[in-house]
Design a protein around this motif. Structure first.
Motif, short mmCIF file in Angstrom:
data_model
loop_
_atom_site.label_atom_id
_atom_site.label_comp_id
_atom_site.label_asym_id
_atom_site.label_seq_id
_atom_site.Cartn_x
_atom_site.Cartn_y
_atom_site.Cartn_z
N UNK A 1 0.84 -1.20 0.00
CA UNK A 1 0.00 0.00 0.00
C UNK A 1 0.87 1.25 0.00
N UNK A 2 1.96 1.22 0.77
CA UNK A 2 2.89 2.35 0.79
C UNK A 2 3.52 2.57 -0.58
N UNK A 3 3.89 1.46 -1.24
CA UNK A 3 4.48 1.54 -2.57
C UNK A 3 3.46 2.06 -3.58
N UNK A 4 2.19 1.63 -3.44
CA UNK A 4 1.13 2.16 -4.31
C UNK A 4 1.10 3.68 -4.24
N UNK A 5 1.08 4.19 -3.03
CA UNK A 5 0.96 5.65 -2.83
C UNK A 5 2.12 6.37 -3.50
N UNK A 6 3.34 5.86 -3.27
CA UNK A 6 4.53 6.47 -3.86
C UNK A 6 4.46 6.45 -5.38
N UNK A 7 4.14 5.29 -5.94
CA UNK A 7 4.15 5.14 -7.39
C UNK A 7 3.01 5.89 -8.08
N UNK A 8 1.84 5.89 -7.47
CA UNK A 8 0.70 6.60 -8.07
C UNK A 8 0.96 8.10 -8.12
N UNK A 9 1.51 8.64 -7.03
CA UNK A 9 1.84 10.07 -7.01
C UNK A 9 2.95 10.37 -8.01
N UNK A 10 4.00 9.55 -7.99
CA UNK A 10 5.12 9.73 -8.90
C UNK A 10 4.67 9.70 -10.36
N UNK A 11 3.85 8.70 -10.71
CA UNK A 11 3.40 8.55 -12.10
C UNK A 11 2.55 9.73 -12.54
#
Length: 346
Positions: free
Chosen positions: A301-311
């Motif tokens: 879930x933490x990685x989702x947040x990072x990647x979704x914002x980054x993308x």
């Protein structure tokens, strides 16, 4: 004449629903990949960890890689078709594109054993002759192969028929005509839901109470549970795809899920980045062999947040994802501009 012009427009227009689906598939893939990468501890009986283990193998494992693989086949067809429509040699460009993917996969597999890119590259070569095959032949051959391999739980072999079905979907222009075929999508999704429910109920009957205790009985039950999961995987995947496609017919869900579209547009970058972030977290937090199944979910879930914002932020400013840009340079031997113009921001 108007029909020809419309078809030409379809060849050049980006199909947003495919990006949403790629992003959705990536979100499921990491849930499974993180477990072996960090060597998560087997759950104790009658715990939340054990419940999450069953959830993974009922609703995630074998469900999302099938979507990703199918979409590779769709993208395969679209890429060659669009290249040919622009007067280029689509086959030659595709071979160069596949070679680049294979090299990226060779680097990635050193850190992520069992990764998909090298397999996709090899299978991409194998299915190349099917590009010009009759769409009915591709559809029927793909379905028959998939059923046979699924029944015997040959997970690796299922990659070929899934890609072949993706080519057939491209030939039938399924994703370009979704808005005109809503009733068919509803029917398809309803049928897949019914079949998925039956399959999952059957699979659940074999869900082991104790996982990995070393006994022969436990091993046999667990293997039966996992094998059934592989067999029904494409059906559950088809339901997921149908449901998401229906949701995306609404502008509300398109807007709410827009970060997922950005996530999927950078699928290659985010697939590799998932591995990098998992290893970074594992090293920094000493998670190797120390993380539980449920804790792996929290990390995802933490990685989702990072990647979704980054993308989302990246594609607001830049035209291509980092690895997508490199992939494009190698494919076309041209250097496309990275930054968007002021007009493109709007």
């Amino acid at each position: 004449m108007g029909g020809v012009c419309k078809e030409a427009m379809d060849v050049t227009k980006r199909i947003d629903v495919l990006d949403y689906l790629r992003g959705f598939a990536l979100m499921g893939i990491i849930l499974v990949n993180i477990v072996p990468l960090l060597s998560a501890k087997l759950p104790a009986p009658h715990t939340m960890d054990a419940s999450y283990w069953r959830f993974l193998y009922l609703f995630v494992e074998g469900r999302f890689y099938t979507i990703f693989t199918f979409l590779f086949g769709v993208g395969f067809y679209i890429f060659i078709t669009r290249a040919n429509a622009k007067g280029r040699n689509g086959y030659f460009l595709f071979l160069r594109r596949i070679a680049a993917l294979f090299i990226i996969g060779l680097i990635h597999v050193r850190y992520h054993p069992g990764e998909a890119l090298t397999v996709y590259a090899v299978c991409g070569i194998l299915i190349l002759p099917f590009y010009k095959a009759n769409k009915i032949v591709n559809l029927m051959f793909g379905i028959i192969m998939l059923i046979v391999f699924a029944l015997f739980s040959f997970k690796l072999f299922m990659v070929l028929p899934l890609m072949l079905l993706g080519i057939a979907a491209g030939q039938f222009h399924v994703f370009e005509r979704l808005s005109n075929n809503r009733n068919k999508v509803v029917l398809f999704t309803t049928v897949m839901f019914a079949l998925s429910a039956l399959g999952l109920i059957y699979q659940y009957q074999f869900a082991p109470d104790i996982i990995g205790n070393g006994s022969i009985a436990d091993y046999r039950v667990t293997q039966e549970f996992l094998s059934i999961g592989i067999s029904i995987g494409p059906i559950v995947s088809a339901f997921y795809v149908g449901l998401l496609v229906l949701l995306l017919q609404s502008s509300f869900f398109q807007k709410v899920l827009s970060p997922l579209k950005s996530y999927g547009r950078m699928a290659l970058t985010n697939y590799i980045l998932q591995t990098a972030l998992i290893y970074l977290a594992g090293t920094a937090l000493n998670l190797f062999n120390n993380i539980s199944y449920l804790e792996s979910l929290y990390l995802c879930i933490s990685i989702y947040i990072i990647q979704l914002i980054f993308s989302t932020v990246w594609l607001h400013l830049i035209r291509f994802g980092p690895l997508e840009w490199i992939w494009r340079v190698v494919t076309y031997l041209e250097i496309p501009p990275l930054r968007k113009t002021t007009k493109e921001y709007k």
